[in-house]
Scaffold this active site. Sequence first.
Site, short mmCIF file in Angstrom:
data_model
loop_
_atom_site.label_atom_id
_atom_site.label_comp_id
_atom_site.label_asym_id
_atom_site.label_seq_id
_atom_site.Cartn_x
_atom_site.Cartn_y
_atom_site.Cartn_z
N TYR A 85 0.83 -1.20 0.00
CA TYR A 85 0.00 0.00 0.00
C TYR A 85 0.86 1.25 0.00
O TYR A 85 2.07 1.19 0.23
CB TYR A 85 -0.96 0.00 1.20
CG TYR A 85 -0.31 0.33 2.53
CD1 TYR A 85 0.50 -0.59 3.18
CD2 TYR A 85 -0.49 1.59 3.13
CE1 TYR A 85 1.10 -0.28 4.40
CE2 TYR A 85 0.10 1.90 4.34
CZ TYR A 85 0.90 0.97 4.97
OH TYR A 85 1.50 1.28 6.17
N ARG A 133 8.03 4.23 -4.86
CA ARG A 133 8.12 3.23 -3.77
C ARG A 133 7.10 2.11 -3.97
O ARG A 133 7.39 0.95 -3.69
CB ARG A 133 7.92 3.93 -2.41
CG ARG A 133 8.21 2.99 -1.25
CD ARG A 133 8.20 3.71 0.09
NE ARG A 133 6.91 4.27 0.39
CZ ARG A 133 6.66 5.06 1.45
NH1 ARG A 133 7.63 5.36 2.28
NH2 ARG A 133 5.45 5.53 1.65
N ARG A 135 -7.65 -20.32 -2.27
CA ARG A 135 -6.62 -20.17 -1.22
C ARG A 135 -5.56 -21.27 -1.30
O ARG A 135 -5.86 -22.46 -1.19
CB ARG A 135 -7.27 -20.19 0.17
CG ARG A 135 -6.25 -19.89 1.28
CD ARG A 135 -6.86 -19.88 2.67
NE ARG A 135 -5.84 -19.53 3.66
CZ ARG A 135 -4.95 -20.38 4.14
NH1 ARG A 135 -4.96 -21.64 3.76
NH2 ARG A 135 -4.04 -19.97 5.01
N HIS A 163 -1.03 -21.23 -0.64
CA HIS A 163 0.09 -20.33 -0.34
C HIS A 163 0.92 -19.99 -1.57
O HIS A 163 1.45 -18.89 -1.69
CB HIS A 163 1.01 -20.95 0.73
CG HIS A 163 0.38 -21.03 2.08
ND1 HIS A 163 -0.66 -21.90 2.38
CD2 HIS A 163 0.63 -20.34 3.22
CE1 HIS A 163 -1.02 -21.74 3.63
NE2 HIS A 163 -0.25 -20.80 4.17
N LYS A 206 6.51 -1.92 1.87
CA LYS A 206 5.33 -1.35 2.53
C LYS A 206 4.14 -2.31 2.35
O LYS A 206 3.24 -2.07 1.55
CB LYS A 206 5.02 0.05 1.97
CG LYS A 206 4.16 0.90 2.88
CD LYS A 206 4.22 2.35 2.48
CE LYS A 206 3.23 3.24 3.21
NZ LYS A 206 3.38 3.26 4.65
N GLU A 237 11.94 2.36 14.21
CA GLU A 237 11.04 3.41 13.70
C GLU A 237 9.74 3.35 14.47
O GLU A 237 9.57 2.53 15.37
CB GLU A 237 10.78 3.20 12.20
CG GLU A 237 10.09 1.90 11.88
CD GLU A 237 9.80 1.71 10.38
OE1 GLU A 237 9.64 2.70 9.66
OE2 GLU A 237 9.73 0.54 9.96
N LEU A 293 11.15 1.39 7.10
CA LEU A 293 10.61 1.84 5.82
C LEU A 293 11.30 3.15 5.44
O LEU A 293 11.47 4.03 6.29
CB LEU A 293 9.10 2.08 5.96
CG LEU A 293 8.43 2.52 4.67
CD1 LEU A 293 8.25 1.34 3.72
CD2 LEU A 293 7.08 3.17 4.95
N1 PDD Z 1 2.73 4.90 7.21
N2 PDD Z 1 7.37 3.72 8.85
C1 PDD Z 1 6.22 3.03 8.87
C2 PDD Z 1 6.18 1.70 9.54
C3 PDD Z 1 5.06 3.58 8.27
O1 PDD Z 1 3.93 2.87 8.27
C4 PDD Z 1 5.14 4.86 7.67
C5 PDD Z 1 3.95 5.50 7.01
C6 PDD Z 1 6.35 5.55 7.68
C7 PDD Z 1 6.52 6.92 7.06
O2 PDD Z 1 6.49 6.85 5.64
P1 PDD Z 1 5.99 8.09 4.77
O3 PDD Z 1 6.78 9.26 5.22
O4 PDD Z 1 6.30 7.70 3.39
O5 PDD Z 1 4.52 8.27 5.03
C8 PDD Z 1 7.46 4.94 8.27
C9 PDD Z 1 1.50 5.34 6.62
C10 PDD Z 1 1.30 6.82 6.64
C11 PDD Z 1 0.36 4.55 7.21
O6 PDD Z 1 0.53 3.36 7.38
O7 PDD Z 1 -0.71 5.11 7.45
#
Ligand code: PDD
Length: 286
Positions: free
Chosen positions: A33, A52, A100, A102, A149, A182, A207
Amino acid sequence: MSRIAYVNGQYVPHAMAGVHIEDRGYQFADGVYEVCEVRGGHLVDMRRHLDRLERSLSELRIAMPMSRAALEIVLRQVARRNLVREGIVYIQVTRGVARRDHFFPSPQVPPAIVVTARSASRAAADALARNGIAVISQPECRWARVDIKTVGLLPNVLAKQAAREAGAREVWFVDSRGLVTEGGSSNAWIVTQDGTLVTRPADFGILRGITRTIVLEEAAALGLRVEERPFALNEAYEAAEAFNTAATALVMPVVRIDDTIVGAGKPGPVAMRLRQRFHDFTEFSS
Ligand code: PDD
């Protein structure tokens, strides 16, 4: 006004929007996403978010659901049809719908895509930033590929809920060496007592946030000293300032970590300056 979602080629009323019960995102979290900020009706840094997205998809060997140009049109349309001036656009792409199993579907199925948009109050976010937020620390318990992501966010969900129940808004994950990785949905930063901005390098442990990248560029342009290196939770307790970055929160000052008040216990000047100037360094799509 009724909300509109884009689901696999069609714009549908949000209340009726649905995906198949055998969508692999639903069954295996087999998808990725992006969340893109909308400001003044424009998508912020769409190019980087789509870069990304393409990288996440290619790491999982999922095809782009449509050409990049077509996807850009869909994102703009969804923002426009929902009359979003300030808010976010959400894009989710999964490996598609198949019985379904894997293993990857064979023969291949088309990837499935959903795009939604919603308004978010800038005034409320600014009010939050004026006071700053509290975070709690939690042991890092996620898989090793958090650089992708993916929609597999269960550790983040549980940790953020723990934060909420502890009276905080965000969680900071801490690895087995005591180093902050993070936030649950943001990147983590500190400003040391000598004014150096510190954030963890974007290796496989975090991320590579788009907001993080912009803030690094902004810091360079403003002549701030920056170190991309891991920092310990203990160092964060003793920092002059701390903050998080994410497309949903931009630069969000952190004033408490666990039971420790950070710096003066109010948003610091470096974080506030980076927040105020942030959009001078972003790209706006037409
Ligand atoms: N998340 N690290 C994680 C684990 C995140 O889920 C996000 C953003 C970031 C920051 O990434 P960016 O600056 O590209 O938004 C870092 C989004 C906003 C969410 O899951 O809602």
